[in-house]
Scaffold this active site. Structure first.
Site: not given
Length: 353
Positions: A203, A139
């Protein structure tokens, strides 16, 4: 140049070394990411990346691993489990007094640990084949890590845009070793989301505009980590007690009933970050914040962002004098960003700053 048989034997040895280094799985892919270009370009065109300008700036590098690291022809993708939670439950999000911090961020920052292990893996390979070209990523550069992992068969990219694995769910970190070794390529696995829409339906901020389509500007992880300014007021009540990241779409994923507990002590929660009250964390001084987040991914948000996020959580908490006192203790904070979020939070409890 090594033969195909030597490559096959070498890959078998590499998998064994990877397991010894604590990786739960290793897969090999080629570097052709053309199939992922339309999705990435569409996502950027719709401005779903928000303030993450680096996604647009380095778009072409993400799609060309050999430009990011010359002579790359293979990518070794690895995964490492990180969760210490036995239960897949949303109960912690329903106690408004408590702070919810994403599981991946409760222990030490994973970047250095995974990169060190990848470097050790490269050294083992070098000891076997001699000098070779490689570069490790965790990352830390423009890498389409989920796409590469999917190509190599570590899992499939699910409707919540996470990489899902039938044997391990999604609570794992990814890392990559770009290399010029002509290793055999692993086959992708088929997708198994089927008709399930649990992640999309749950969500809190409705960040999914459709399957495989995440508007980061509404995602709690983006709002609490990537966004540097004020959190949009209309989204604040939807965030609940989530103050650094969000795990909802992973917790409700049926495949995470197969997730494995981490074996890495560095990922174990520190400083009570899995069981602290919002008001307790809000009272940390900057010195305490810096001391307790040493080597932690939470440092990314900075002290000002930390207080901003906690103020929103306190605004959503059940009204009590303890909550109000905590907020009023920061009402005159030198940061205009913090003050504005504290004022908003106090108004949620019927109090003016």
């Amino acid at each position: 140049m090594i033969s195909s048989e030597q490559s096959r034997l070498l890959l078998s040895q590499i998998r064994q070394w990877a397991a010894e280094l604590g990786f739960q799985q290793l897969a090999v892919s080629d570097i052709d990411l053309a199939a992922y270009r339309p999705h990435l370009e569409s996502w950027l065109a719709r401005n779903f990346h928000g303030e993450m300008d680096y996604m647009e700036r380095h778009k072409d590098l993400r799609l060309a691993p050999d430009q990011l690291h010359p002579n790359t022809i293979r990518v070794l993708s690895v995964r490492m489990d990180y969760s210490f939670d036995k239960e897949q439950t949303l109960t912690p999000m329903r106690d408004g007094r408590m702070a919810y911090i994403s599981r991946y961020a409760r222990g030490r920052d994973y970047h250095k640990l995974l990169r060190k292990r990848l470097q050790q893996l490269a050294e083992k390979i070098s000891g076997e084949v001699g000098e070779f070209g490689y570069r490790a990523f965790v990352d830390s550069a423009p890498v389409l890590e989920r796409a590469l992992a999917e190509k190599g068969g570590l899992g499939w990219i699910g409707k919540n845009t996470m990489l899902l694995n039938r044997q391990a769910g999604s609570f794992f970190f990814l890392g990559e070793l770009f290399t010029d070794l002509p290793l055999p390529i692993d086959e992708p696995v088929s997708a198994h989301c089927g008709s399930c829409t649990a992640c999309l339906d749950l969500c809190p901020t409705r960040a999914f505009v459709g399957p495989y389509q995440l508007d980061a500007r509404r995602c709690i992880s983006y709002l609490t980590i990537e966004l540097k300014g004020a959190i949009p007021e209309e989204l604040r009540p939807l965030m609940g007690n989530r103050v650094f990241g969000c795990d909802d779409c992973q917790i409700v994923c049926p495949w995470n009933k197969f997730s494995r507990l981490s074996e890495e002590s560095d990922f174990r929660p520190r400083h009570g970050l899995d069981s602290s009250e919002l008001s307790e964390l809000f009272r940390w001084t900057e010195a305490e914040f810096l001391e307790r987040t040493t080597g932690s991914a939470i440092r990314r948000t900075g002290y000002e962002g930390w207080l901003r996020n906690l103020a929103v959580g306190l605004g959503n908490a059940p009204t009590s004098q303890k909550i109000i006192d905590a907020l009023q203790s920061r009402a005159q904070h030198p940061s205009a960003l913090v003050r504005e979020h504290v004022e908003w939070a106090l108004r949620q409890h019927g109090v003016t700053a």
